[in-house]
Design a protein around this motif. Structure first.
Motif, short mmCIF file in Angstrom:
data_model
loop_
_atom_site.label_atom_id
_atom_site.label_comp_id
_atom_site.label_asym_id
_atom_site.label_seq_id
_atom_site.Cartn_x
_atom_site.Cartn_y
_atom_site.Cartn_z
N PHE A 1 0.81 -1.22 0.00
CA PHE A 1 0.00 0.00 0.00
C PHE A 1 0.84 1.26 0.00
O PHE A 1 0.45 2.28 -0.57
N GLY A 2 2.00 1.24 0.62
CA GLY A 2 2.81 2.43 0.74
C GLY A 2 3.62 2.76 -0.49
O GLY A 2 3.97 3.91 -0.72
N VAL A 3 3.95 1.75 -1.30
CA VAL A 3 4.77 1.99 -2.48
C VAL A 3 3.99 1.79 -3.77
O VAL A 3 4.05 2.60 -4.68
N PHE A 4 3.21 0.71 -3.84
CA PHE A 4 2.52 0.38 -5.08
C PHE A 4 1.05 0.78 -5.10
O PHE A 4 0.43 0.79 -6.16
N GLY A 5 0.47 1.07 -3.94
CA GLY A 5 -0.96 1.39 -3.88
C GLY A 5 -1.29 2.74 -4.49
O GLY A 5 -0.60 3.73 -4.27
N GLU A 6 -2.34 2.76 -5.30
CA GLU A 6 -2.79 4.01 -5.92
C GLU A 6 -4.23 4.24 -5.49
O GLU A 6 -5.07 3.35 -5.59
N PHE A 7 -4.52 5.44 -5.01
CA PHE A 7 -5.81 5.74 -4.43
C PHE A 7 -6.41 6.99 -5.06
O PHE A 7 -5.73 7.99 -5.22
N GLN A 8 -7.69 6.92 -5.38
CA GLN A 8 -8.43 8.02 -5.98
C GLN A 8 -9.00 8.87 -4.84
O GLN A 8 -9.87 8.41 -4.10
N LEU A 9 -8.52 10.10 -4.68
CA LEU A 9 -9.03 10.98 -3.63
C LEU A 9 -10.27 11.73 -4.07
O LEU A 9 -11.16 11.99 -3.26
N SER A 10 -10.31 12.11 -5.32
CA SER A 10 -11.48 12.78 -5.90
C SER A 10 -11.46 12.50 -7.40
O SER A 10 -10.63 11.75 -7.88
#
Length: 83
Positions: A12-21
Motif C-alpha cells: 500500500f505504501g509503495v505500489f498502492g494508488e488511491f483516488q481521492l477525488s
C-alpha cells in the motif's frame, strides 16, 4: 506478523494508488510518493525528488510495522506481568 505488516506496508505504501477525488489520485500512503492531478483531459504527475522519494518509500513500508509494534507492545507487557 511483522513480516505481514512489512508486506502490507510495501504493497500500500509503495505500489498502492488511491483516488481521492475525480481530479486527484495519489500513489503511496501515508506519505504520497506521486500526486496525479487531472488537468483538462490529461493527468499531470507531481513526483518528489529521488532522494526524498526513497526516504518516503521506506517510511511508508515501515509504518505498519511500527504501528503493529505500538499496538502489541503494551499487550505483551501485560501478559508478561500476569505470568
Amino acid at each position: 506478523a511483522i513480516g505481514v505488516a512489512l508486506v502490507a506496508g510495501v504493497w500500500f505504501g509503495v505500489f498502492g494508488e488511491f483516488q481521492l477525488s475525480e481530479r486527484v489520485r495519489v500513489q503511496g500512503v501515508p506519505v504520497p510518493l506521486v500526486v496525479f492531478v487531472l488537468e483538462g483531459q490529461n493527468w499531470t504527475d507531481f513526483v518528489k525528488p529521488l532522494s526524498i522519494g526513497y526516504v518516503c518509500m521506506a517510511a511508508n513500508a515501515l509504518f505498519p510495522v511500527g504501528l503493529f509494534c505500538l499496538i502489541w507492545m503494551p499487550l505483551f507487557k501485560r501478559l508478561h506481568k500476569t505470568n
